[in-house]
Design an enzyme around this catalytic site. Structure first.
Site, PDB file in Angstrom:
ATOM      1  N   ASP A 204       0.864  -1.192   0.000  1.00 47.59           N
ATOM      2  CA  ASP A 204       0.000   0.000   0.000  1.00 47.59           C
ATOM      3  C   ASP A 204       0.899   1.240   0.000  1.00 47.59           C
ATOM      4  OD1 ASP A 204      -2.434   1.391   0.021  1.00 47.59           O
ATOM      5  OD2 ASP A 204      -2.445   1.532   2.204  1.00 47.59           O
ATOM      6  N   ASP A 220       4.048   1.265   8.040  1.00 50.38           N
ATOM      7  CA  ASP A 220       2.772   0.569   7.854  1.00 50.38           C
ATOM      8  C   ASP A 220       2.819  -0.482   6.742  1.00 50.38           C
ATOM      9  OD1 ASP A 220       0.219  -0.296   8.060  1.00 50.38           O
ATOM     10  OD2 ASP A 220      -0.735   1.581   7.446  1.00 50.38           O
TER      11      ASP A 220
END
Length: 331
Positions: A204, A220
């Site tokens: 992502d 993340d």
């Protein structure tokens, strides 16, 4: 424990007391309050302990990833960290990074300060290319065994099923919306290869997951999965087609110092964009009972949203039919 009670999927069982008890059980004693950070998928809090060290604790949404999949995320970031890469990796407690308390899996990370990544700064983009090249160099050593591989079932078929049964889509727009969705899915399937080179990815890689601290830091890895390298690149491109070519040239100049990019993957940019559009809507709808989602995504209930979304799908079909992005000749 790989399966967690469905009743916690929307975090109905989480509370400040539970969070504090979970931290104290592993020997971390917050001195400050818990500052909730911007995360819809998980519950993430920053705090300072009694030694004035800052940490981030992340409680994973139950039923999304099982323990083995979360361990793979952690193992990948630890592998990257041990190779000297600037990534946010979890901390170990009694030899474990995957922690459990009160029906929730959680992890504790060092708090990494930094400035927002500047999407129009080519110097910073060179640094990101360097970092991604190293991440992919290490990521291609093996694939994830438990985490999924990007494909049309997870990103198109499953979200379609969610949307087909959702009451959030007004009946007067539903037939038009589903027709546009099905046309988009059909076009993507025509262009999505039966097989392609897959490596471990951040998954992502958008500007919000990059921090700037005199060099780029990647944070993340919650969406880490197997897939084509271009998945970690295309979301960093913006602006006109010519601007995107300049950005791509800049990023790949440093990326290719560590990992050879397969230019044939450029044709996957628009299929991946379409898959993200569809997957994103299904992701929001499935979490609608989480109180954070109606507040954050209220536009989903706007009278004409789904009509506008049909038009966006049709525009994306046109982009899928355009010639793929190409590099300047030296590449």
């Amino acid at each position: 424990m790989d399966e967690i009670e469905h009743s916690n999927f929307h975090f109905s069982g989480i509370s400040p007391d539970l969070i504090l008890d979970a931290l104290m059980e592993v020997g971390v004693y917050p001195e400050s309050g818990l500052l909730e950070l911007n995360s819809y998928e998980n519950r993430v809090y920053q705090f300072q302990d009694e030694n004035r060290q800052r940490y981030v604790v992340k409680f994973y949404r139950p039923e999304r990833w099982n323990r083995s999949q979360i361990q793979e995320e952690h193992d990948f970031t630890l592998e990257l960290r041990d190779e000297g890469l600037s990534v946010a990796a979890p901390l170990e407690f009694a030899g474990q990074t995957v922690l459990e308390f009160g029906g929730f899996i959680f992890a504790i990370f060092p708090s990494i300060g930094g400035r927002q990544y500047e999407t129009d700064n080519l110097f910073q983009l060179e640094s990101v290319g360097h970092l991604l090249g190293r991440i992919h160099q290490i990521g291609q050593r093996k694939n994830f065994a438990f985490r999924p591989t990007i494909g049309v079932d997870e990103y198109l078929a499953q979200p379609r099923q969610v949307m087909a049964s959702s009451p959030l889509i007004a009946e007067r727009y539903k037939a038009q919306f589903m027709a546009s969705l099905d046309a988009l899915i059909a076009q993507v399937k025509l262009q999505w290869p039966d097989s392609h080179s897959s490596i471990r990815l951040q998954g992502d890689c958008h500007p919000g997951n990059i921090l700037w601290r005199d060099e780029s830091w990647m944070v993340d890895f919650d969406d880490a999965r197997n897939g084509p390298a271009i998945q970690d690149i295309w979301m960093l491109l913006n602006g006109s087609r010519q601007e995107q070519v300049i950005q791509l040239d800049t990023l790949l100049e440093t990326y290719n110092e560590f990992c050879d990019f397969d230019v044939k993957q450029l044709k996957l940019i628009e299929p991946l964009r379409a898959m993200r559009m569809v997957h994103y809507l299904g992701w929001v709808i499935r979490r609608w009972q989480d109180p954070a989602f109606p507040r954050a995504f209220s536009w989903l209930q706007a009278d004409d949203f789904w009509q506008k979304q049909s038009l966006e799908f049709n525009q994306q079909i046109e982009r899928l039919q355009d010639a793929p992005l190409q590099l300047t000749p030296q590449f």
